[in-house]
Design a protein around this motif. Structure first.
Motif, short mmCIF file in Angstrom:
data_model
loop_
_atom_site.label_atom_id
_atom_site.label_comp_id
_atom_site.label_asym_id
_atom_site.label_seq_id
_atom_site.Cartn_x
_atom_site.Cartn_y
_atom_site.Cartn_z
N UNK A 163 21.07 5.76 -33.28
CA UNK A 163 21.39 7.04 -32.65
C UNK A 163 22.87 7.11 -32.28
N UNK A 164 23.38 6.01 -31.73
CA UNK A 164 24.81 5.96 -31.39
C UNK A 164 25.69 6.08 -32.62
N UNK A 165 25.31 5.40 -33.69
CA UNK A 165 26.08 5.49 -34.95
C UNK A 165 26.05 6.92 -35.47
N UNK A 213 16.17 7.16 -36.83
CA UNK A 213 16.06 6.44 -35.55
C UNK A 213 15.00 7.09 -34.67
N UNK A 214 14.97 8.42 -34.67
CA UNK A 214 13.96 9.13 -33.87
C UNK A 214 12.56 8.83 -34.39
N UNK A 215 12.41 8.80 -35.71
CA UNK A 215 11.10 8.49 -36.29
C UNK A 215 10.68 7.07 -35.95
N UNK A 216 11.66 6.15 -36.05
CA UNK A 216 11.33 4.73 -35.81
C UNK A 216 11.01 4.46 -34.35
N UNK A 217 11.54 5.26 -33.44
CA UNK A 217 11.20 5.07 -32.03
C UNK A 217 9.70 5.24 -31.80
N UNK A 218 9.07 6.09 -32.62
CA UNK A 218 7.64 6.36 -32.45
C UNK A 218 6.79 5.69 -33.52
N UNK A 242 17.72 -1.66 -32.40
CA UNK A 242 18.33 -0.98 -33.55
C UNK A 242 18.18 0.54 -33.49
N UNK A 243 16.99 1.10 -33.15
CA UNK A 243 16.89 2.57 -33.09
C UNK A 243 17.93 3.21 -32.17
N UNK A 250 28.26 -4.92 -27.51
CA UNK A 250 27.67 -5.14 -28.83
C UNK A 250 27.27 -3.82 -29.48
N UNK A 251 26.85 -2.85 -28.67
CA UNK A 251 26.59 -1.51 -29.22
C UNK A 251 27.88 -0.91 -29.78
N UNK A 252 28.97 -1.02 -29.00
CA UNK A 252 30.26 -0.50 -29.44
C UNK A 252 30.72 -1.21 -30.72
N UNK A 253 30.54 -2.53 -30.76
CA UNK A 253 30.93 -3.33 -31.92
C UNK A 253 30.15 -2.87 -33.15
N UNK A 254 28.83 -2.70 -33.02
CA UNK A 254 28.00 -2.30 -34.17
C UNK A 254 28.36 -0.89 -34.65
N UNK A 255 28.55 0.03 -33.70
CA UNK A 255 28.91 1.41 -34.09
C UNK A 255 30.25 1.43 -34.82
#
Length: 922
Positions: free
Chosen positions: A58-60, A381-386, A53-54, A114-119
């Motif tokens: 970022x892609x979204x 997303x950046x926060x959740x990565x860490x 998801x993170x 699936x990334x493209x579909x979600x975005x």
């Protein structure tokens, strides 16, 4: 049935027809858009997993930033319905690509798909949602928006719920591609509805459309400058930025919990179906809440209180969730993300954005929903990565920050609405100096450049206006250019410009004197030479020995300049006595111009003892002579001559000439006689707004202790004209706001009862006595009702410490519905809820039935004709007294002659003319 539905949806009769096409449009695109979103999220979790998801966020975020970069410029170049059509066309195209990819292969296994579909699943509903609200906002004002927008939002939730139900029921039978095909058809069906609305509904414009061909860089610069000037806008954008980060953190937290709970489930698509079921239930709850409760809550508690609910709910959920992580709290997190954000935050945004400066309102909406959301998503997303393991702690911190920001926003909403209202109101009563004083350095420079460009225009009246305002800006760097401009004017224009220079702060500056001296020697026209001579004489710049021949000159101004020079010279000469004789001759002349010149000379001599000589000229039959005398006294007046204040006040009450009245007010300001404050306020009834402003300034220079008691007595005296009472109220508000607020509620309630009394009888008195023609009485009552309502509105503004409270009254009478709605919102936020409940029926454009009912609910008593006429006879309005006496005389009511005689004894000038006509008629 229709009445029941209107009551449920909080609509007024006939409004359901207008709401229907917007509701249909919302339903069609929301089923398609949110169905596509829910389907993409469920399939992404099943085929890729929550750990991805993170990166997806970022892609979204990147995709949404690119989208906003397209939408913001498009907002300037496309009408809003074409913008919405463009977004929907793009959504259909993107959905078709996904449908074809799913149909051509059994099931793509590549994570990229699936990334493209979600975005794309995110972009379609968010972009459509943003443009949909920008589109419908042009058809509704703020007060209508409180009722309609939550209804449309509930329809969107219904569409979301239907989409979730369709996924839950038919995913296994028709598969993802079948559902996508259905969603495409529904989105396509919304296109003809958009065309129908744009052709059959009339948009409400708040201001003229701006030029759409401006460069993008200029548009961006203007947008950013306006945002940074509006603190409310910056805080609003900051709040929704925080809420977007909080929403993403919440979504990650419950998705993570759901994945852990469902990972051991053997049933295929169980998580997707569960999400569809949860989405359906929450959307149905959202729909019912928005449809039935939201508008009523806003009307009862106000938007400034409602905005606290969402961040508070988030904080409570995260505190519980941090205490114990299990399914019920994860579901509460889902409700916070999918319920609170959409039922409260989104609905609140549609109302809060009305306090944003009008010209950037739609840009701010798109910025929040298409730029800040993805940027917030990027940061989250950046926060959740860490901090994936600390998402609940992060949620608590963000909730506390959001609650703090919303408290600041809440405190600024009221003033932001009023500031927006001021920016759209034309203030004819404000002087140029008032406008200039509120400008920043940059704005002053821009205004200066604009005015300098006007000096090049052919129309001399425009040049002179620009010239006057440039002089008032007092920039020494442009003085040389202004003096040079004098040479391009006509003779009348030159004379006017010389007069302006004499009234400016540069009147005795060396460059000005040198330029005029050069003109005096080189310009042959006698009028120019005469005007410059007199200009120099005022400032003792002429050498008397060089102009003694002018004492007998035919040109009046040259003669006047010579007389003034000899009389003000420090050294007496043999010509001083001649000048005295010439001056005496002017003062006794039968020629109006010569007499005015003699009076002007008395004023420029700067000898206070001349006031006694000038006072008799105030009784002269000529308006020009009176005006010249008043201006001369204004030059000589000072506190040591305050014994003349009563005489000046008496003349002020009788004059109808505005220039003379302004001169009298200047005299009273310099005399500083505090005892004239009360009669001055009472006599200001027929003054112009700018003159009443001067009275206000004049009275405020007196000591507070000497004024308050008199001002309070005027404010509460119903026998005093309501304009004088309003001025007294404004003065009390500036001298002691606490004293005004202590007396405010009883005063307003009393005036509200009187307003209802006038309104009720204006609509019923003719029916009570059908045998008489009472049309004049009806009009008088209607006018009286409007005047009382104006008084109430302005007093609410004064008690709320609004600097320009009269703007509320002006804008409530505006033909522009959006301006009226903003004025009503300001009034609502400025007064006690109980008072506003009484006031609302009088302010909203509804039929008379509710006002009639409210009259009796508040203890109103129906008066017969004689009682009503007696009530009007006690009014502070001369017009109402005259109408009352006229009808009493017509009906030969007992005591009407005695009442008329009493008015004549009070020396009401208007009544002298009226009494003559009335007695002759009877």
């Amino acid at each position: 049935m229709g009445g029941v539905l209107r009551k449920i949806f909080n609509l007024y009769p006939g409004e359901e027809r207008k709401a229907a096409p917007f509701a249909i449009l919302a339903l069609l695109w929301s089923i398609g858009g949110y169905g596509f979103l829910t389907l993409s999220e469920g399939l992404f979790l099943e085929h890729v997993g929550a750990h991805a998801l993170p990166p997806a966020y970022l892609g979204i975020a990147v995709a949404m930033c690119l989208l906003s970069a397209l939408l913001l410029p498009a907002l300037h170049r496309l009408s809003l319905h074409y913008l919405l059509l463009s977004v929907i066309t793009g959504a259909i195209t993107g959905s078709l690509i996904i449908y074809l990819l799913l149909s051509l292969t059994s099931f793509p296994v590549s994570p990229t798909f699936w990334y493209f579909f979600k975005i794309l699943g995110w972009i379609i509903p968010v972009a459509t949602y943003t443009c949909f609200w920008a589109f419908i906002d042009q058809y509704y004002d703020l007060q209508d928006a409180k009722r309609f927008f939550c209804l449309f939002n509930s329809v969107i939730f219904l569409g979301d719920a239907i989409a979730g139900g369709l996924i839950s029921l038919f995913l296994e039978s028709v598969g993802p591609s079948g559902l996508i095909a259905l969603f495409i058809l529904l989105i396509t069906a919304s296109i003809p509805v958009i065309f129908f609305i744009s052709r059959h509904e009339k948009a409400i414009s708040m201001e003229p459309l701006e030029e759409v061909t401006a460069p993008i860089q200029q548009e961006t610069k203007s947008f950013l400058q306006t945002v940074f000037r509006s603190h409310f806008t910056m805080i609003l954008m900051g709040f929704y930025f925080l809420m977007q980060i909080l929403a993403v953190v919440t979504e990650y937290s419950y998705m993570d919990s759901f994945e852990r709970i469902f990972k051991n489930t053997s049933e295929e698509n169980a998580l997707t179906e569960f999400l569809g079921t949860c989405g359906m239930c929450v959307s149905l709850g959202n729909m019912l809440f928005c449809m039935i409760f939201y508008s009523r809550l806003v009307q009862k508690f106000g938007i400034s209180n409602i905005i606290l609910i969402a961040p508070t709910f988030f904080l409570v959920v995260f505190l519980l969730w941090g205490w114990h992580d299990f399914l019920p709290f994860a579901i509460l997190g889902f409700i916070a993300r999918e319920g609170m954000v959409y039922t409260f935050d989104d609905n609140n945004l549609h109302l809060l954005v009305t306090a944003v400066p009008t010209k950037i309102k739609n840009q701010v909406r798109i910025f929040i929903e298409s730029f800040f959301e993805p940027v917030g998503m990027f940061i989250s997303a950046s926060l959740l990565l860490f901090l994936q393991e600390k998402s609940l702690t992060l949620g608590i911190i963000l909730s506390c920050m959001a609650l703090g920001v919303i408290l600041v926003l809440r405190s600024r909403y009221h003033k932001a609405i009023f500031s927006n209202l001021l920016s759209n109101a034309i203030r004819f009563e404000k002087k140029m100096g008032d406008w200039i004083s509120h400008l920043s350095k940059k704005e002053r420079k821009e205004l200066e450049i604009n005015l300098l460009s006007k000096l090049k225009r052919i129309e001399e009246p425009t040049q002179l206006i620009a010239y006057e305002y440039l002089l008032k800006m007092q920039n020494p760097q442009i003085l040389t250019r202004l003096l040079h401009q004098l040479g391009h004017l006509s003779v009348p224009g030159k004379l006017k410009a010389i007069e302006m220079l004499g009234a400016s702060n540069w009147a005795q500056e060396a460059p000005v004197i040198e330029h005029l001296e050069k003109w005096r020697r080189t310009v042959p026209h006698p009028s120019i030479r005469s005007a410059i001579h007199f200009y120099f004489a005022k400032y003792s710049l002429l050498k008397p020995e060089r102009i003694f021949n002018d004492l007998n000159h035919d040109q009046l101004e040259l003669r006047g300049a010579a007389i003034l020079s000899f009389k003000t010279a420090t050294k007496q000469t043999i010509y001083t006595e001649v000048a005295e004789q010439k001056h005496e001759s002017l003062l006794h002349s039968s020629d109006e111009k010569e007499l005015c010149m003699g009076i002007r000379i008395l004023g420029f001599e700067k000898n206070g003892s001349h006031i006694v000589l000038l006072l008799p000229f105030l009784n002269h039959s000529s308006t020009l002579v009176k005006r010249a005398s008043a201006r001369a006294i204004a030059l000589l007046a000072g506190p040591s001559y305050s014994e003349h204040a009563d005489t000046i006040l008496a003349h002020l009450s009788l004059t109808t000439d505005s220039d003379t009245r302004l001169a009298y007010l200047q005299i009273l300001e310099k005399l500083e006689a505090a005892h004239i404050a009360k009669p001055l306020i009472i006599s200001s009834v027929y003054f112009r707004p700018s003159e009443r402003k001067l009275v206000e300034k004049l009275v405020l220079q007196f000591k507070k202790e000497l004024l308050l008691e008199d001002l309070i007595s005027i404010l509460h005296n119903e026998h005093v004209h309501i304009r004088a009472r309003l001025l007294a109220g404004r003065l009390i508000g500036k001298l002691s706001l606490r004293d005004l607020r202590l007396r405010f509620h009883p005063l307003i309630k009393k005036e509200l009862r009187r307003a209802y009394l006038y309104y009720y009888h204006a609509h019923t008195i003719q029916k009570q006595t059908p045998s008489y023609d009472l049309s004049i009485l009806e009009k008088t009552l209607t006018t009286g009702y409007e005047v009382i309502l104006d008084f109430i509105i302005q007093m609410i503004g004064v008690a709320s410490a609004l600097e320009d409270s009269e703007v509320l009254s002006f804008t409530m009478k505006s033909k522009n519905r959006k301006l009226r709605a903003q004025a009503l919102e300001t009034i609502e936020k400025s007064c006690d809820p109980k008072i506003f409940t009484l006031l609302r029926p009088l302010l909203e454009a509804r039929g008379p039935d509710e006002r009639m009912r409210k009259f009796f609910e508040e203890g109103g008593k129906e008066l017969d004709l004689s009682e009503l006429l007696e009530s009007l006879a006690q009014s502070g309005s001369i017009v109402e007294q005259i109408v009352s006496l006229s009808y009493k005389a017509h009906f030969n009511a007992p005591g009407w002659r005695e009442a008329l005689q009493k008015k004549l004894e009070e020396e009401e000038t208007v009544f002298h003319h009226f009494a003559h006509e009335l007695l002759r008629a009877t």
